[in-house]
Design a protein around this motif. Structure first.
Motif, short mmCIF file in Angstrom:
data_model
loop_
_atom_site.label_atom_id
_atom_site.label_comp_id
_atom_site.label_asym_id
_atom_site.label_seq_id
_atom_site.Cartn_x
_atom_site.Cartn_y
_atom_site.Cartn_z
N VAL A 119 48.36 32.15 29.82
CA VAL A 119 49.44 31.19 29.61
C VAL A 119 49.00 29.73 29.71
CG1 VAL A 119 51.20 32.84 30.36
CG2 VAL A 119 50.23 31.25 32.01
N LEU A 120 47.71 29.51 29.95
CA LEU A 120 47.23 28.13 30.01
C LEU A 120 46.23 27.87 28.90
CD1 LEU A 120 46.59 27.50 33.83
CD2 LEU A 120 48.56 26.84 32.47
N LYS A 121 46.27 26.65 28.33
CA LYS A 121 45.28 26.29 27.33
C LYS A 121 43.90 26.16 27.99
CE LYS A 121 48.12 24.02 23.93
NZ LYS A 121 48.43 22.81 23.18
N ILE A 122 42.86 26.37 27.18
CA ILE A 122 41.50 26.33 27.72
C ILE A 122 41.27 25.01 28.47
CG2 ILE A 122 39.05 26.35 27.11
CD1 ILE A 122 40.25 29.03 26.63
N TRP A 123 41.73 23.91 27.87
CA TRP A 123 41.49 22.61 28.50
C TRP A 123 42.12 22.56 29.89
CZ3 TRP A 123 38.83 18.66 29.51
CH2 TRP A 123 39.38 17.46 29.98
N LEU B 236 60.78 44.85 41.24
CA LEU B 236 60.16 44.58 39.93
C LEU B 236 59.05 43.54 40.09
CD1 LEU B 236 63.21 44.37 37.51
CD2 LEU B 236 61.28 45.93 37.32
N MET B 237 59.37 42.47 40.84
CA MET B 237 58.40 41.40 41.00
C MET B 237 57.19 41.89 41.79
SD MET B 237 57.72 38.40 40.12
CE MET B 237 56.60 37.07 40.53
N LYS B 238 57.43 42.75 42.76
CA LYS B 238 56.30 43.27 43.54
C LYS B 238 55.33 44.04 42.64
CE LYS B 238 55.09 46.72 46.96
NZ LYS B 238 55.57 47.89 47.70
N LEU B 245 47.62 40.86 40.00
CA LEU B 245 46.52 40.58 40.93
C LEU B 245 45.24 41.32 40.54
CD1 LEU B 245 48.30 40.58 44.40
CD2 LEU B 245 47.03 38.71 43.38
N GLU B 246 45.41 42.44 39.81
CA GLU B 246 44.25 43.21 39.38
C GLU B 246 43.56 42.60 38.16
OE1 GLU B 246 43.29 46.47 40.75
OE2 GLU B 246 44.47 45.53 42.35
N GLU B 247 44.21 41.65 37.52
CA GLU B 247 43.69 41.12 36.26
C GLU B 247 42.36 40.38 36.48
OE1 GLU B 247 44.74 41.58 33.31
OE2 GLU B 247 46.81 42.23 33.48
N ASP B 248 41.50 40.45 35.47
CA ASP B 248 40.20 39.78 35.55
C ASP B 248 40.36 38.28 35.79
OD1 ASP B 248 38.97 42.13 35.10
OD2 ASP B 248 38.54 41.78 32.98
N TYR B 249 41.36 37.68 35.12
CA TYR B 249 41.43 36.22 35.22
C TYR B 249 41.75 35.74 36.63
CZ TYR B 249 46.39 37.18 34.12
OH TYR B 249 47.66 37.68 34.10
N VAL B 250 42.32 36.61 37.45
CA VAL B 250 42.56 36.21 38.84
C VAL B 250 41.23 36.19 39.61
CG1 VAL B 250 43.76 36.80 40.97
CG2 VAL B 250 44.92 37.06 38.79
N THR B 251 40.42 37.22 39.41
CA THR B 251 39.09 37.24 40.03
C THR B 251 38.26 36.05 39.56
OG1 THR B 251 39.22 39.63 39.84
CG2 THR B 251 37.11 38.71 40.50
N VAL B 252 38.31 35.79 38.24
CA VAL B 252 37.53 34.68 37.69
C VAL B 252 38.03 33.36 38.28
CG1 VAL B 252 36.93 33.44 35.59
CG2 VAL B 252 36.98 35.92 35.59
N ALA B 253 39.35 33.24 38.44
CA ALA B 253 39.89 32.01 39.03
C ALA B 253 39.37 31.83 40.45
CB ALA B 253 41.42 32.05 39.02
N ARG B 265 50.39 30.25 42.13
CA ARG B 265 51.44 29.69 41.27
C ARG B 265 51.13 29.87 39.78
NH1 ARG B 265 50.77 24.55 42.44
NH2 ARG B 265 49.76 24.92 44.41
N ALA B 266 50.00 29.32 39.35
CA ALA B 266 49.76 29.21 37.91
C ALA B 266 49.10 30.46 37.32
CB ALA B 266 48.89 27.99 37.62
N TYR B 267 48.42 31.24 38.14
CA TYR B 267 47.68 32.38 37.60
C TYR B 267 48.40 33.69 37.87
CZ TYR B 267 43.89 29.28 36.34
OH TYR B 267 43.17 28.28 35.75
N VAL B 268 48.85 33.89 39.11
CA VAL B 268 49.53 35.15 39.43
C VAL B 268 51.02 35.05 39.12
CG1 VAL B 268 50.05 36.82 41.23
CG2 VAL B 268 47.83 35.69 41.20
N GLY B 269 51.69 34.07 39.74
CA GLY B 269 53.14 33.96 39.63
C GLY B 269 53.61 33.85 38.20
N ARG B 270 53.01 32.93 37.47
CA ARG B 270 53.50 32.66 36.12
C ARG B 270 53.34 33.86 35.21
NH1 ARG B 270 52.23 27.54 32.36
NH2 ARG B 270 53.41 28.59 30.75
N ASN B 271 52.27 34.62 35.39
CA ASN B 271 52.08 35.80 34.56
C ASN B 271 52.91 36.98 35.03
OD1 ASN B 271 49.99 35.34 32.38
ND2 ASN B 271 48.98 34.44 34.15
#
Lengths: 349, 357
Positions: A119-123, B236-238, B245-253, B265-271
Motif C-alpha cells: 500500500v506504499l509507493k516505492i519512494w 476479524l482484526m485479530k 504479521l507473517e508477510e515477508d514485507y513485515v520481516t523486511v521492514a 501502523r503503516a505496514y501491519v495495521g494498514r494492510n
C-alpha cells in the motif's frame, strides 16, 4: 577453537560457535550447531547446502532477525563497526540492533516478490528506511536512491513513483538490491536472491550484483543452493550440512579439490555443460531431520566413504590445506578424479 | 498499458478512459442500482392485485362516501401520483417527484409529507447507529491488533472468550437485559428518563447541554450496538493481523531497521484493516434497517421506531419512503466503501484488465 581467519586482514565479521535453537511443540531443534567463520571487509562468502540445512537461519541470526520461536543458545557474532569497535550482535539492545540493521548490515530476502508493503509507493518505503536511521534530507536521499537505481539498470523516476504491484518480479528484486545499499552498509546478506525468478532475470541480477560489488565494494554473504551461481559471485565458499559448516575453502579449491564427500556429492549432482547427462550423480538419501540426528558424522548415512569411526565420532572442522578446512575423517580419500575421468580425462589442475 | 486501436476518434478514447476510471464506474453502478430498485418498487406496488392505492380508494368510497374520482384524487395527492393516468405517465411522474425529494404524504397523518417525517427521524438513527458502528469498529481494530501482538497471553484469551460470547448473543436480548437488570432490578439507570432522542425542552444547537442530552439518550442503543458487534470486529482484526504479521514485507521492514511503531501502523495495521472494509460497508448499509428492534425496545425515536409504527398502521407511503431510504443507505455505504477501499489499496485502483497480473 580452530582458526578460520585469513591471516592477513582483520575480519569485518567473525562468527564463533553460533548455536541457534528452535523451540517447537515437540521439543527443541538446533538449526545452527556451532558455526564459525570470518569475513573480510571486501570479501564475498557463499553459504551453500540443501534446503533445511540452516543457511537462512544463520543469515537471519546475523541480523538479529530470528523468529520468536528461535533463540541463540551460544556463540558470538562479532562485527567491526566503522569506528573500529567490535560489537557482539547477539548482545545488542533492541535500539542498537535497529540501528545496526540496514545501516551496517542489510539483507535481501528470497522470494522478494512480497518484500514491499503493497500500500506504499516505492519512494515512501525508501524514505521510511532512511528516516528510521535519522536521515531526513529528502533531496540527498533522492539523489542517492536514483544513483543506485541507475546502477541496477532501472528508471528511477518511474520506479520510485510506482506501487510494488506495478513492477515485475525481476524489477522488484532489483529495487530491493538498490534499497539494500541505500545507507551504504558494509555487509549485505543475499538469501537466495534469484530463486523466484526466471533464468534470464537470474542472469541479469547476478550481473548487477557483480558490478555493484566492483563499484561500491562491500562485503557479502551469498546464501544459495545453486553451486554455479555461488561460484560466480563468491571468493570463498562454505558448504553447510545439518546446521554445520562441513567445508570452507577458496572457490577454486572447493570446486576443483573438494575435501568433503558432501561437497563432492553436490558438485557431481550439477549437470555438466558438455558431456553426457549420465555423469550426473545425485546424493542418495535425504538430509537428516534436525530433530533426530544420527550419532557421529551426520552425513555418514549417505556417505560412500563412511566407516565405523564416522558413525561413532563426529569429525570437527580442521585444516586440510592452507585456507581449506573440512570436517571429514577421510578427507584425504575424497577427490573428484573419478568424475574427471568420466568426463574424458579432463585436467582439473 | 493496453494497446489502443489506431484511428479511433478522440472523443471515443476519452469516453473509454472515463468508463475505465474506477470511481466513475462505481458511481454509475450505484445510480443504476438505485434506479432499478425504485422502478421495481413502483411497479410491484402498482401491479399487485388489490394494491394499497386501490385498497385506500375503496376504503374512502365505502367509509366516507367519496365518489371514485374524489377518492382517486385524494389517493393521488397522498401517493404523489395519479391512478387514472397510464402506467408509464405515472411512473415518469413518480420519478420526477422523487427527484425533487417528494415521497408523497403520510396516510395516517394526512398533510404531512413523508420526506419531512424522514428528515426529522432519520438523523437520530444515523447518529446513534452510526456512532455505535464507529465506536465498535475502531475499538475492535485496536483490541484485535492488541490480541494479535499479545497472542497466547492473558489479554488474548480473555478478549477472545468475551468477544465470542457477545458475538453470539442477539442484540435485542442484550437490550432487554440492560433494561431489566441495570434499569429495573438494580435501578442504576433511569431507563424511562433515557427514552426518546432528546429530553423535552432542550433547545437544539451546538451547546454542551444539547450534546450531553443527545449522548445521554443515545447511550443505551449505542452501548447495545457496540457490545453486540465489537466482538466480531475484534476477532476479524485479530486473524487479519496475525496473517499480515507473517508477510515477508513485515520481516523486511524489520530488517530495514524501521521502528516498531511505524511497522505496526503503516505496514501491519494498514494492510490488516483492508479485508475488513468490505464488511464494514455491509454493516454500515444495514445501520438504518437494523435499528428497528433496538429503537423499539429503548423507545428511541429514530427511523426504525417510525418504520414499525408505519407497518402497524399500514401507512404505505411512509413505508415506501423508509424502504427507499434503507435501499439508498445500503447502496451509498457500499459506494463509499468502494471509493475508500480504492484509496487505501492501490492494487484495485486500476481497470481489472490492466490490474490482473
Amino acid at each position: 577453537m580452530i582458526d578460520v581467519q585469513r591471516p592477513s586482514c582483520q575480519p569485518l565479521l567473525s562468527v564463533r560457535d553460533l548455536v541457534v535453537q528452535y523451540q517447537g511443540a515437540s521439543g527443541a531443534v538446533q538449526a545452527v550447531r556451532g558455526v564459525s567463520f570470518d569475513l573480510a571487509s571486501d570479501e564475498s562468502l557463499a553459504l551453500i547446502g540443501e534446503s533445511g540445512c540452516g543457511k537462512t537461519t544463520l543469515g537471519l541470526a546475523l541480523l538479529g532477525l530470528l523468529p520468536k520461536a528461535a533463540r541463540i543458545m551460544g556463540g558470538q557474532i562479532l562485527y567491526r563497526t566503522r569506528d573500529g569497535r567490535v560489537v557482539d550482535v547477539v548482545r545488542l539492545s533492541d535500539a542498537e540492533l535497529r540501528r545496526f540493521r540496514w545501516q551496517e548490515c542489510a539483507m535481501v530476502f528470497q522470494g522478494a516478490l512480497n518484500a514491499f508493503n503493497p500500500v506504499l509507493k516505492i519512494w515512501d518505503q525508501v524514505v521510511d528506511t532512511a528516516r528510521a536511521h535519522g536521515f531526513r534530507d529528502r533531496t540527498r536521499i533522492r539523489e542517492q536512491c536514483e544513483r543506485l537505481l541507475r546502477l541496477v539498470q532501472l528508471d528511477p523516476t518511474r520506479v520510485l513513483d510506482s506501487y510494488p504491484h506495478e513492477l515485475s518480479g525481476g524489477m522488484r528484486q532489483r529495487v530491493m538490491i538498490a534499497l539494500s545499499l541505500l545507507l551504504e552498509p558494509r555487509l549485505v546478506i543475499y538469501d537466495e536472491p534469484t530463486t523466484a525468478l526466471d533464468i534470464l532475470t537470474q542472469r541479469a541480477i547476478i550481473e548487477v550484483l557483480r558490478s555493484l560489488r566492483q563499484e561500491l565494494g562491500f562485503a557479502m554473504v551469498f546464501i544459495s543452493h545453486d553451486l554455479p551461481l555461488a561460484a560466480e559471485l563468491a571468493d570463498r565458499v562454505a558448504t553447510m550440512y545439518a546446521g554445520r559448516i562441513v567445508e570452507l575453502a577458496d572457490v577454486r579449491n572447493l570446486f576443483y579439490r573438494p575435501r568433503h564427500p558432501y561437497t563432492r556429492g553436490l558438485l557431481l549432482a550439477v549437470p555438466p555443460v558438455s558431456g553426457p547427462l549420465t555423469t550426473v550423480v545425485s546424493i542418495p538419501g535425504s538430509p537428516p531431520s534436525l530433530a533426530s540426528l544420527p550419532a557421529g558424522c551426520s552425513f555418514a548415512p549417505r556417505c560412500e566413504f563412511a566407516t565405523d569411526r564416522c558413525r561413532r565420532e563426529e569429525p570437527t572442522l580442521s585444516t586440510v590445506a592452507p585456507g581449506h578446512w573440512s570436517a571429514c575423517h577421510h578427507w584425504s580419500a575424497v577427490s573428484l578424479d573419478r568424475w574427471m575421468e568420466r568426463l574424458g580425462g579432463a585436467s582439473h589442475a | 498499458m493496453s494497446v489502443r486501436r489506431h484511428g479511433s476518434p478522440r472523443t471515443v478514447q476519452v469516453i473509454r478512459r472515463l468508463l475505465r476510471a474506477y470511481a466513475l464506474r462505481r458511481v454509475l453502478k450505484a445510480v443504476i442500482t438505485v434506479w432499478i430498485v425504485v422502478t421495481a418498487t413502483f411497479f410491484l406496488v402498482r401491479l399487485m392485485p388489490g394494491s394499497p392505492v386501490e385498497v385506500y380508494i375503496h376504503t374512502l368510497i365505502s367509509q366516507y362516501g367519496f365518489t371514485y374520482d374524489e377518492a382517486a384524487n385524494q389517493a393521488a395527492a397522498l401517493f404523489a401520483f395519479d391512478p387514472n393516468q397510464p402506467l408509464l405517465v405515472q411512473y415518469l411522474d413518480y420519478l420526477r417527484s422523487l427527484a425533487r425529494g417528494d415521497l408523497g404524504q403520510s396516510l395516517v397523518s394526512p398533510g404531512t409529507p413523508v420526506s419531512s417525517i424522514l428528515l426529522s427521524y432519520l438523523p437520530w438513527t444515523l447518529f446513534s447507529a452510526g456512532l455505535g458502528l464507529f465506536v465498535s469498529f475502531v475499538s475492535g481494530l485496536f483490541l484485535g491488533m492488541l490480541m494479535a501482538y499479545r497472542r497466547g497471553g492473558l489479554i488474548d484469551h480473555v478478549l477472545t472468550a468475551l468477544g465470542s460470547f457477545f458475538q453470539a448473543v442477539p442484540n435485542y436480548l442484550v437490550a432487554i437485559v440492560l433494561i431489566v437488570f441495570l434499569g429495573v432490578q438494580l435501578g442504576w439507570l433511569p431507563v424511562t428518563k433515557m427514552r426518546g432522542a432528546v429530553s423535552p425542552g432542550v433547545q437544539p444547537g451546538l451547546t454542551v447541554a444539547f450534546v450531553a442530552d443527545v449522548l445521554y439518550h443515545a447511550a443505551l442503543p449505542v452501548l447495545t450496538y457496540v457490545l453486540t458487534t465489537v466482538g466480531s470486529w475484534m476477532l476479524l482484526m485479530k486473524s487479519s493481523t496475525l496473517s499480515t504479521l507473517e508477510e515477508d514485507y513485515v520481516t523486511v521492514a524489520r530488517a530495514r531497521g524501521l521502528s516498531d511503531g511505524r511497522i505496526m501502523r503503516a505496514y501491519v495495521g494498514r494492510n490488516a484493516v483492508l479485508p475488513l472494509f468490505a464488511q464494514v460497508a455491509i454493516a454500515a448499509g444495514f445501520v438504518v434497517g437494523g435499528s428497528v428492534v433496538i429503537e423499539r425496545i429503548f423507545v428511541y425515536e429514530g427511523i426504525g421506531f417510525v418504520l414499525l409504527d408505519a407497518i402497524n398502521r399500514r401507512d404505505y407511503p411512509l413505508m415506501q419512503g423508509i424502504f427507499f431510504v434503507i435501499t439508498l443507505s445500503v447502496i451509498a455505504a457500499n459506494l463509499l466503501a468502494d471509493l475508500l477501499y480504492s484509496r487505501l489499496d492501490p492494487r484495485i485502483r486500476r481497470h481489472p484488465a490492466e490490474g490482473d497480473r
